[in-house]
Design a protein around this motif. Structure first.
Motif, PDB file in Angstrom:
ATOM      1  N   ASP A   1     -22.736  13.711  -7.162  1.00 51.89           N
ATOM      2  CA  ASP A   1     -22.561  12.821  -6.029  1.00 51.89           C
ATOM      3  C   ASP A   1     -22.085  13.679  -4.865  1.00 51.89           C
ATOM      4  O   ASP A   1     -21.251  14.571  -5.040  1.00 51.89           O
ATOM      5  CB  ASP A   1     -21.553  11.722  -6.326  1.00 51.89           C
ATOM      6  N   VAL A   2     -22.617  13.417  -3.688  1.00 49.77           N
ATOM      7  CA  VAL A   2     -22.304  14.214  -2.511  1.00 49.77           C
ATOM      8  C   VAL A   2     -21.288  13.462  -1.663  1.00 49.77           C
ATOM      9  O   VAL A   2     -21.444  12.270  -1.397  1.00 49.77           O
ATOM     10  CB  VAL A   2     -23.579  14.518  -1.699  1.00 49.77           C
ATOM     11  N   VAL A   3     -20.260  14.176  -1.234  1.00 52.02           N
ATOM     12  CA  VAL A   3     -19.104  13.565  -0.592  1.00 52.02           C
ATOM     13  C   VAL A   3     -18.903  14.176   0.788  1.00 52.02           C
ATOM     14  O   VAL A   3     -18.968  15.405   0.958  1.00 52.02           O
ATOM     15  CB  VAL A   3     -17.847  13.759  -1.471  1.00 52.02           C
ATOM     16  N   ASP A   4     -18.653  13.310   1.752  1.00 54.28           N
ATOM     17  CA  ASP A   4     -18.383  13.755   3.114  1.00 54.28           C
ATOM     18  C   ASP A   4     -17.011  14.444   3.151  1.00 54.28           C
ATOM     19  O   ASP A   4     -16.006  13.846   2.765  1.00 54.28           O
ATOM     20  CB  ASP A   4     -18.384  12.537   4.048  1.00 54.28           C
TER      21      ASP A   4
ATOM     22  N   TRP B   1     -25.681   1.085   3.242  1.00 50.24           N
ATOM     23  CA  TRP B   1     -26.235   2.421   3.401  1.00 50.24           C
ATOM     24  C   TRP B   1     -26.209   3.224   2.109  1.00 50.24           C
ATOM     25  O   TRP B   1     -26.249   4.449   2.108  1.00 50.24           O
ATOM     26  CB  TRP B   1     -25.530   3.184   4.529  1.00 50.24           C
ATOM     27  N   PHE B   2     -26.204   2.514   0.983  1.00 44.31           N
ATOM     28  CA  PHE B   2     -26.369   3.188  -0.306  1.00 44.31           C
ATOM     29  C   PHE B   2     -27.757   3.825  -0.349  1.00 44.31           C
ATOM     30  O   PHE B   2     -28.588   3.598   0.525  1.00 44.31           O
ATOM     31  CB  PHE B   2     -26.192   2.183  -1.438  1.00 44.31           C
ATOM     32  N   CYS B   3     -28.024   4.603  -1.390  1.00 47.40           N
ATOM     33  CA  CYS B   3     -29.308   5.292  -1.524  1.00 47.40           C
ATOM     34  C   CYS B   3     -30.468   4.348  -1.199  1.00 47.40           C
ATOM     35  O   CYS B   3     -30.616   3.301  -1.838  1.00 47.40           O
ATOM     36  CB  CYS B   3     -29.476   5.819  -2.943  1.00 47.40           C
TER      37      CYS B   3
ATOM     38  N   PRO C   1     -29.871  10.192  -0.883  1.00 50.91           N
ATOM     39  CA  PRO C   1     -30.906   9.606  -1.739  1.00 50.91           C
ATOM     40  C   PRO C   1     -30.421   9.575  -3.189  1.00 50.91           C
ATOM     41  O   PRO C   1     -29.331  10.059  -3.508  1.00 50.91           O
ATOM     42  CB  PRO C   1     -32.067  10.590  -1.578  1.00 50.91           C
ATOM     43  N   PHE C   2     -31.227   8.987  -4.081  1.00 51.32           N
ATOM     44  CA  PHE C   2     -30.929   9.094  -5.502  1.00 51.32           C
ATOM     45  C   PHE C   2     -31.193  10.532  -5.948  1.00 51.32           C
ATOM     46  O   PHE C   2     -32.272  11.075  -5.713  1.00 51.32           O
ATOM     47  CB  PHE C   2     -31.814   8.136  -6.310  1.00 51.32           C
TER      48      PHE C   2
END
Length: 569
Positions: A137-140, A452-454, A151-152
């Motif tokens: 999972d990519v985190v700001d 704004w989920f995938c 994206p997924f």
């Protein structure tokens, strides 16, 4: 060290702190066998490993018992189920915290990206496991929350390329995860079941002030049984920084925070906190059943969920919210080979693709019903008695990437959801499957920054509050799946895409809902396969006898009514 225990009639007891190497499990088991009704575990940190079963601590068959674990941390040393409650009734668990060492995830910062965008290198943070876990999972880095526009990222592969660097491979991954981004990388279980706490086949369970800091799977899974349990002031949140770490944890559970499925009566979940889970925040799940045979009044069923007990004696079966209803008068479970199925049915089962009508459990449930039925192989039924109806989800606070997913009737009231997904009501079944959800009330909730989920063009879950049912990959169901739903007094703040998307309903009440600053961000393409307009604020289709009143869209600096922002067909 000897542990101290107190019975219900003891007014005062002085407990010594537990040593880090102490193990309370044997003494709890002995106290239960003696019939004690109130057991107090001394506070402290207990590092517990497996004892040969599928969980670190098993409580089986306990009835009307209170286990007080205030100040107790169960630190699992093996990535497997920490606690299993099996066929318990009236059990209360208070104060316990569950965590793992080693953690079931690692985390770090993206330091390099391949020129072809096919891989990224992640330098792991100090103090976190040096493992090439690949569920990413990519985190700001500014918000320490899921990065917008993700994206997924399914199908990733990971390998260690240095002592503290993981290379994660997936075509196009570097277009989503860029240098400077933070990432979490999680895993599943090493052995046994993955979920931190499992409540299996139980009734009237109470969790009070129970905390889960991490899990190799879900945080809490409640499945089967009579249900009617309560989870009050519980938390599923990231734990403290591990030894040697300078960065806070980015993740709590690897999978869902809390799931309740295939139970008779849904739980009460109240005043709880959920944050930074790896998948859905909270869900009430159910399953439909495929008819494999009907001969002489004996019907053979197979559940779409192979991990649950399925329908029981006395349960009702329906094909839809409108139509005949049958009750099970006898039941037994057999293998597919023992069910006497025709070769045509067996072939369809063997050839069934994933997520298709005929993809069901290999276990068969042979039932007799209280009245004759014309059900035939290929028909589907569902049970209103095994879907968690009657749940209450009230006054909870969520700050987590995953959605709230409802597949049952109940009350969702007074919650605050800060999630990039939102609130979803959807059976999530293949075309031709049976579903019905009725008597659901969604009232006085606040949902912030959703939508704004995938991006998922193939999904009908396009609204921040999304109530849809599909009939294939491009069609919303015209027949009613949702009956007598009340959606009122909710506030949806900002976010991307539509605030309300509703289909396949009858007797819907949509009243006094407020959309605050909708459509202020570019909308995702979610729902485009179903023709859902992503620039609408409120959109209804196939909604018979709907009552719509008092719903408004407010833009900063003024207030405007919402007609024209919605489409009704």
């Amino acid at each position: 060290m000897s542990l101290s225990w107190c019975l219900l009639f003891v007014a005062t007891v002085t407990l010594r702190s537990a040593e880090p190497t102490a193990d309370f499990r044997a003494e709890v088991k002995a106290a239960l066998q003696r019939g004690e009704k109130r057991i107090v575990i001394p506070p402290g940190t207990y590092r517990l490993g497996p004892q040969g079963g599928g969980e670190l601590w098993l409580i089986q068959g306990a009835r009307d018992v209170e286990i007080v674990a205030d100040g107790v941390i169960l630190l699992g040393t093996k990535l497997m189920r920490a606690i299993g409650l099996h066929r318990c009734s009236g059990l209360t668990l208070q104060g316990l915290t569950v965590d793992y060492d080693p953690l079931p995830f690692t985390q770090g910062e993206v330091i390099a990206a391949a020129a072809d965008n096919g891989s990224i290198d992640v330098k792991l943070h100090a103090g976190y496991p040096r493992k090439p876990y690949s569920r990413i999972d990519v985190v700001d880095p500014r918000t320490h929350y899921r990065k917008k526009g993700m994206p997924f990222l399914w199908g990733t592969k990971a390998e260690m390329v240095a002592v503290d660097v993981v290379r994660v491979r997936l075509p196009g991954i570097a277009r989503a995860a860029q240098v400077g981004d933070l990432v979490s990388l999680s895993t599943g279980q090493e052995t046994g079941a993955p979920h931190a706490i499992s409540v299996d086949g139980c009734e009237r369970i109470t969790f009070r002030d129970v905390t889960v800091h991490s899990a190799p799977g879900m945080g809490i899974l409640e499945a089967d049984g009579e249900g009617g349990s309560s989870f009050v002031q519980c938390k599923i949140v990231p734990g403290p920084k591990p030894v040697g770490a300078t960065e806070i944890r980015l993740l709590s559970t690897s999978w869902d925070a809390f799931q309740s499925k295939t139970i008779r009566k849904g739980p009460v979940v109240e005043d709880c906190e959920i944050s930074h889970a790896g998948d859905d925040s909270w869900s009430v799940q159910s399953s439909d059943y495929l008819v494999l045979k009907n001969e002489g009044g004996t019907v053979v069923l197979a559940s779409r969920d192979e991990f649950t007990d399925g329908v029981q004696n006395g349960d009702r079966l329906r094909q839809a919210v409108k139509g005949p209803e049958f009750r099970i008068t006898s039941r037994k479970v057999v293998s597919r080979a023992e069910a006497g199925l025709s070769e045509d049915v067996l072939q369809k089962l063997r050839e069934a693709a994933t997520w298709s009508l005929w993809k069901v459990s290999p276990r068969c449930i042979v039932v007799t019903l209280n009245a004759p039925t014309s059900l035939a192989p290929g028909d589907c039924v569902y049970s209103p008695d095994r879907m968690g109806n009657g749940f209450i989800f009230r006054n909870n606070h969520l700050h987590s990437p995953g959605r709230v997913l409802l597949k049952a009737g109940g009350l969702m009231e007074g919650n605050t959801l800060d999630t990039p997904h939102g609130l979803v009501v959807c059976p999530e079944l293949p075309a031709g499957a049976a579903a019905g959800i009725e008597g659901l009330i969604i009232r006085n909730n606040t949902i912030r920054n959703g939508g704004w989920f995938c991006a998922a063009p193939w999904s009908s879950q396009a609204g921040i509050i999304s109530i849809t049912a599909t009939n294939g990959s491009s069609e919303l169901r015209a027949d009613p799946v949702f009956k007598n739903l009340v959606i009122e007094g909710n506030t949806v703040e900002c976010g991307a895409g539509p605030h309300f998307v509703i289909s396949s309903s009858e007797g819907l009440v949509l009243r006094n809902n407020r959309s605050l600053n909708p459509q202020q961000e570019p909308p995702p393409a979610t729902g485009s396969s179903y023709g859902i307009p992503n620039k609408a604020v409120m959109w209804l289709i196939h909604s018979k006898d709907a009552v719509k009143e008092g719903n408004i869209a407010e833009i900063t600096g003024g207030t405007a009514p919402s007609p024209g922002a919605g489409v009704t067909k």
